[in-house]
Design an enzyme around this catalytic site. Structure first.
Site, mmCIF file in Angstrom:
data_model
loop_
_atom_site.group_PDB
_atom_site.id
_atom_site.type_symbol
_atom_site.label_atom_id
_atom_site.label_comp_id
_atom_site.label_asym_id
_atom_site.label_seq_id
_atom_site.Cartn_x
_atom_site.Cartn_y
_atom_site.Cartn_z
ATOM 1 N N ASP A 128 3.242 9.741 -0.359
ATOM 2 C CA ASP A 128 2.117 8.906 0.068
ATOM 3 C C ASP A 128 1.893 7.834 -0.997
ATOM 4 O OD1 ASP A 128 -0.134 8.054 1.507
ATOM 5 O OD2 ASP A 128 -0.798 10.119 1.877
ATOM 6 N N HIS A 161 0.819 -1.224 0.000
ATOM 7 C CA HIS A 161 0.000 0.000 0.000
ATOM 8 C C HIS A 161 0.847 1.267 0.000
ATOM 9 C CE1 HIS A 161 -4.049 -1.847 0.887
ATOM 10 N NE2 HIS A 161 -3.232 -2.862 1.103
#
Ligand code: ADP
Ligand code: F6P
Length: 472
Positions: free
Chosen positions: A370, A162
């Site tokens: 991110d 992720h």
């Protein structure tokens, strides 16, 4: 032991035990992208989720959530310190996020990482049916695919990361880089958020392990491991439906009223994490207030920053600094009953988050790095009337998919200030055109499309898609 044909393995379970103010024990989902992404998929799917329940000591027996069985892996206080807070969150997390904080390397942490990964692999081997599909998630468990393949060669193993996967120059710092790569290669399919990450991985396995690799496949003996980009998403229709609910609309009106019915509401929603660029954003805002480009009476900033990884020193330092800065800005620029920043550290339920998204004229999502950033996608999904401006960091995975956002480099303070002003003053017709394009993208590319594309790649033409609900 009851077994499943689909097993999800993630460090954290989708529920977390927490103590309510009256001392009672309650269950709630913990804030974080992984659980937000997988919850809508698994809600309608019989499966087992192998994970940690958030405490230390013996594994609690947890009830099923919807049709998902919770299989708890216990962590001792040493495991918590050395695996979760140590190797996962003080070595890998900063290293994978451009080393925006210094990664630390300790042999004891690596031993704990191996030990805990072994425990997860054994727990998974127990609950997986013969030939089951196992879907291992994220950086805490990169050794699990390899360990599990040794225990259970009959399983079909997928791994999804992720977070970003760093370029070779950074990854090469890791003292145990070869073992980590080998662990991941135990999977049949390794999914990343972005094509660049798959490229970084291919370069590394060629260099460190001397394996034949392209950006799509790696040869490991007589096996082929497929790799690729599968940008994770959200349940777009569900967030849109929530934001459109009359009670959520009423709550949004109330919130806006409570904020003093300002001309502009700017919102940020982050875990309290140094990768999220909170300090840089506050500095930009403070300078705009000081220069008079933004006035407290017209504009309010709502900063939600839910505490995260609270025992890790870098997170404690960040929280202290953020809270000092919010106090300073409010002291200097606020008025009685009119703070410059509304600062909230509470976890909110989905309806309250949807109401917050509804009142945000500008959503400022400015991480330094991110993997994806689901908050940005949730905001877009919640803007059911096609209004609202998304200010988005170039360094969030979401930027690759949402080029209609106002993209910004959060390291560039002047650029950040300028883009924030541009977003505040944007032409309504332009705002609507951009928002419409982003919403269309997210309706096509929602979490169900993500699961379909990942599982069909893992499947290679078989029947895996029957395992999971991919239609919403
Ligand atoms: P990360 O995975 O780094 O936490 P993401 O933006 O991808 O970042 O995901 C964060 C998730 O956590 C989102 O689904 C968001 O709605 C949720 N979240 C963030 N802050 C809160 C909060 N205060 N209360 C409840 N959920 C939150
Ligand atoms: O994707 C990043 C991640 O580590 C997820 O695994 C998790 O959902 C989120 O951040 C929250 O982190 P933690 O589980 O450490 O609270």
């Amino acid at each position: 032991m009851r077994q499943s044909s689909l097993v999800v393995v993630a460090n954290r379970l989708p529920i977390d035990d927490s103590v309510a103010p009256d001392g009672a024990c309650e269950w709630r989902s913990s804030p974080g992208g992984l659980v937000s992404a997988l919850h809508p998929l698994l809600r309608h799917t019989p499966a087992t989720w192998v994970g940690w329940a958030g405490g230390t000591g013996p594994a609690p027996a947890l009830p099923d959530v919807d049709r998902v069985r919770m299989h708890t892996v216990p962590l001792s206080s040493e495991d918590l310190r050395d695996h979760y807070e140590g190797f996962a969150n003080s070595t890998l997390w900063p290293l994978y996020h451009d080393a925006v904080e210094q990664p630390e390397y300790h042999r004891r942490w690596w031993e704990a990482y191996q030990r805990v990964n072994q425990r997860f692999a054994e727990a998974t081997a127990e609950v997986a049916e013969r030939g089951a599909v196992v879907w291992v998630q994220d950086y805490h468990l990169q050794l699990v695919p390899g360990l599990l393949r040794e225990l259970r060669p009959d399983l079909r193993i997928g791994f999804f990361l992720h977070v970003p996967f760093p370029p070779p120059e950074l990854f090469m710092q890791l003292p145990r880089r070869a073992e980590l790569l080998r662990g991941m290669l135990g999977a049949d399919l390794i999914g990343f958020q972005r094509a660049q990450a798959a490229h970084n991985f291919a370069q590394l396995v060629a260099k460190v392990l001397d394996l034949p690799a392209t950006d799509r496949r790696v040869g490991v003996g007589d096996r082929v491991v497929r790799i690729g980009a599968f940008p994770v998403s959200i349940d777009t229709a569900e967030m849109a439906a929530l934001a459109g609910r009359p009670d959520v609309a009423a709550r949004a009106r109330r919130l806006r009223h409570d904020l003093g019915d300002p001309d502009h509401v700017i919102l940020s929603v982050d875990r309290m994490d140094y990768t999220k660029g909170i300090e840089q954003r506050l500095k930009a805002y403070s300078e705009l207030l000081a220069s008079g480009h933004v006035k407290v009476r017209d504009t309010v900033l709502v900063q939600v920053a839910v505490p995260s990884r609270e025992r890790v020193t870098q997170y404690q330092i960040l929280r202290d600094r953020v809270e000092r800065e919010v106090g300073r800005i409010n002291g200097e620029f606020g008025r009685v009953g009119e703070p410059a920043i509304h600062y909230l550290t509470q976890p909110f339920d989905r309806a309250e988050l949807a109401a917050l998204y509804r009142i945000a004229d500008v959503m400022a999502v400015t991480p330094l790095r991110d993997g994806m950033n689901l908050v940005a996608k949730e905001y877009v999904a919640a803007r059911v009337d096609d209004t609202g401006t998304l200010l988005l960091s170039e360094f969030a995975g979401a930027a690759a998919e949402l080029p209609q956002a106002y993209l910004v480099n959060p390291h560039d303070l002047e650029g950040l200030k300028q883009k924030l002003l541009t977003a505040l003053q944007a032409d309504p017709a332009d705002v609507t055109a951009r928002m419409r394009a982003m919403r269309e993208h997210l309706h096509r590319n929602d979490i169900h499309a993500w699961a379909r594309s990942y599982l069909s790649a893992l499947d290679d033409g078989g029947s895996l898609l029957n395992h999971i609900s991919t239609t919403g």
